[in-house]
Scaffold this motif. Structure first.
Motif, short mmCIF file in Angstrom:
data_model
loop_
_atom_site.label_atom_id
_atom_site.label_comp_id
_atom_site.label_asym_id
_atom_site.label_seq_id
_atom_site.Cartn_x
_atom_site.Cartn_y
_atom_site.Cartn_z
N LEU A 1 0.82 -1.21 0.00
CA LEU A 1 0.00 0.00 0.00
C LEU A 1 0.86 1.26 0.00
O LEU A 1 1.96 1.28 0.57
N LEU A 2 0.34 2.31 -0.63
CA LEU A 2 1.00 3.60 -0.57
C LEU A 2 0.94 4.14 0.86
O LEU A 2 -0.01 3.85 1.60
N PRO A 3 1.91 4.97 1.27
CA PRO A 3 1.85 5.59 2.60
C PRO A 3 0.55 6.37 2.81
O PRO A 3 -0.01 6.38 3.91
N GLU A 4 0.06 7.00 1.75
CA GLU A 4 -1.19 7.77 1.84
C GLU A 4 -2.39 6.86 2.08
O GLU A 4 -3.32 7.21 2.80
N GLU A 5 -2.36 5.69 1.46
CA GLU A 5 -3.45 4.72 1.67
C GLU A 5 -3.47 4.24 3.11
O GLU A 5 -4.53 4.16 3.75
N VAL A 6 -2.29 3.94 3.64
CA VAL A 6 -2.20 3.46 5.01
C VAL A 6 -2.70 4.52 5.99
O VAL A 6 -3.51 4.25 6.88
N ARG A 7 -2.26 5.75 5.81
CA ARG A 7 -2.64 6.83 6.73
C ARG A 7 -4.15 7.06 6.70
O ARG A 7 -4.79 7.24 7.74
N LEU A 8 -4.74 7.03 5.52
CA LEU A 8 -6.17 7.26 5.39
C LEU A 8 -6.97 6.12 6.03
O LEU A 8 -7.98 6.36 6.71
N LEU A 9 -6.51 4.89 5.84
CA LEU A 9 -7.19 3.74 6.44
C LEU A 9 -7.14 3.80 7.97
O LEU A 9 -8.13 3.52 8.64
N VAL A 10 -5.99 4.17 8.51
CA VAL A 10 -5.85 4.24 9.96
C VAL A 10 -6.68 5.38 10.53
O VAL A 10 -7.37 5.23 11.54
N GLU A 11 -6.64 6.55 9.88
CA GLU A 11 -7.40 7.69 10.37
C GLU A 11 -8.90 7.45 10.35
O GLU A 11 -9.64 8.01 11.15
N ASN A 12 -9.36 6.61 9.42
CA ASN A 12 -10.78 6.30 9.32
C ASN A 12 -11.15 5.03 10.10
O ASN A 12 -12.25 4.50 9.93
N ILE B 1 -10.29 2.02 9.72
CA ILE B 1 -10.53 0.87 8.87
C ILE B 1 -9.42 -0.17 9.07
O ILE B 1 -9.63 -1.37 8.93
N ALA B 2 -8.24 0.31 9.40
CA ALA B 2 -7.08 -0.56 9.56
C ALA B 2 -6.23 -0.07 10.73
O ALA B 2 -6.50 1.00 11.30
N ARG B 3 -5.21 -0.84 11.07
CA ARG B 3 -4.27 -0.44 12.11
C ARG B 3 -2.87 -0.82 11.66
O ARG B 3 -2.69 -1.73 10.82
N THR B 4 -1.89 -0.16 12.18
CA THR B 4 -0.50 -0.46 11.86
C THR B 4 0.11 -1.21 13.04
O THR B 4 0.00 -0.77 14.19
N VAL B 5 0.75 -2.32 12.73
CA VAL B 5 1.35 -3.15 13.79
C VAL B 5 2.76 -3.53 13.39
O VAL B 5 3.16 -3.45 12.23
N GLU B 6 3.50 -3.94 14.39
CA GLU B 6 4.88 -4.39 14.17
C GLU B 6 4.98 -5.84 14.60
O GLU B 6 4.60 -6.19 15.73
N TYR B 7 5.45 -6.68 13.68
CA TYR B 7 5.63 -8.10 13.99
C TYR B 7 7.05 -8.33 14.50
O TYR B 7 8.01 -7.72 14.00
N PRO B 8 7.20 -9.22 15.46
CA PRO B 8 8.56 -9.55 15.91
C PRO B 8 9.30 -10.31 14.80
O PRO B 8 8.68 -10.91 13.93
#
Length: 207
Positions: free
Chosen positions: A43-54, A56-63
């Motif tokens: 995904l584009l950075p803009e897509e990720v930011r828009l999804l999180v702000e709405n 719809i999605a979340r950003t996570v870090e996997y070990p």
């Protein structure tokens, strides 16, 4: 940039939220061909930011896989090509960390996001426009059924760059658009190349 890994998630992102990303994987049934790509989807950075702000999605870090216990890594066999094998990282990683969105690094990143969000909110589909010398390609419908109509640039261009990018847009049957942030809203300027004078005619444009 983030990655969508599962078919159901990717389908919902595309059909419900108009988030396209770029498929970067191989097709399991034909892994040696290069004509078509499959999951995962970058995904584009803009897509990720828009999804999180709405929400719809979340950003996570996997070990790292190297930090998993031996009992857990035994479940992962990278050489197993059986169609019945499906690995969900959520099932084997108990210490997933939710991370916040990063801050904008520069003004260009901020403007790119404002432009992306503005056009997306108006019902357009957007993809990366790098191959055509722009920031975004803008479609009136799903790219599987429509051609891109606009090449949008979110940065100032000198005269030489303006002429070259206008020629690209003309050859590819698209309109070259320059997006400007006036502080309150996004203003769009569309350029038409005059071949007789090699100048660009600038016209205010509204989507």
């Amino acid at each position: 940039m983030e990655i969508a890994k599962y078919t159901g998630d990717w389908y919902i992102l595309r059909t419900t939220h108009r988030m396209l990303g770029s498929l970067i994987g191989t097709l399991p049934s034909t892994p040696r061909q290069e004509d078509q790509n499959g999951l995962p989807c970058l995904l584009l950075p803009e897509e990720v930011r828009l999804l999180v702000e709405n929400c719809i999605a979340r950003t996570v870090e996997y070990p790292s896989f190297t930090s998993l216990h031996t009992k857990e890594t035994a479940k992962i066999n990278p050489f197993d090509t059986s169609p019945n094998v499906l690995i969900h990282l959520d099932e084997i990683c108990s210490n997933i960390i939710e991370v916040p969105l990063p801050e904008f690094v520069n003004n260009l990143e901020r403007i790119r996001y404002k432009v992306f969000k503005d056009l997306w909110s108006k019902g357009f589909y957007l993809t990366c426009g790098m191959k055509f010398g722009g920031d975004f390609l803008v479609y009136k419908g799903d790219p599987l059924a429509y051609h891109a109509k606009y090449i949008v640039n979110c940065r100032d261009l000198d005269k030489q760059m303006m002429v070259s990018r206008s020629r690209v847009s003309s050859i590819t049957n698209k309109k070259m658009v320059l997006a400007k942030d006036d502080g309150n809203s996004i203003m769009y300027l569309i350029y038409h190349l005059d071949d007789t004078s090699q100048n660009n005619n600038k016209i205010n444009y509204s989507f």
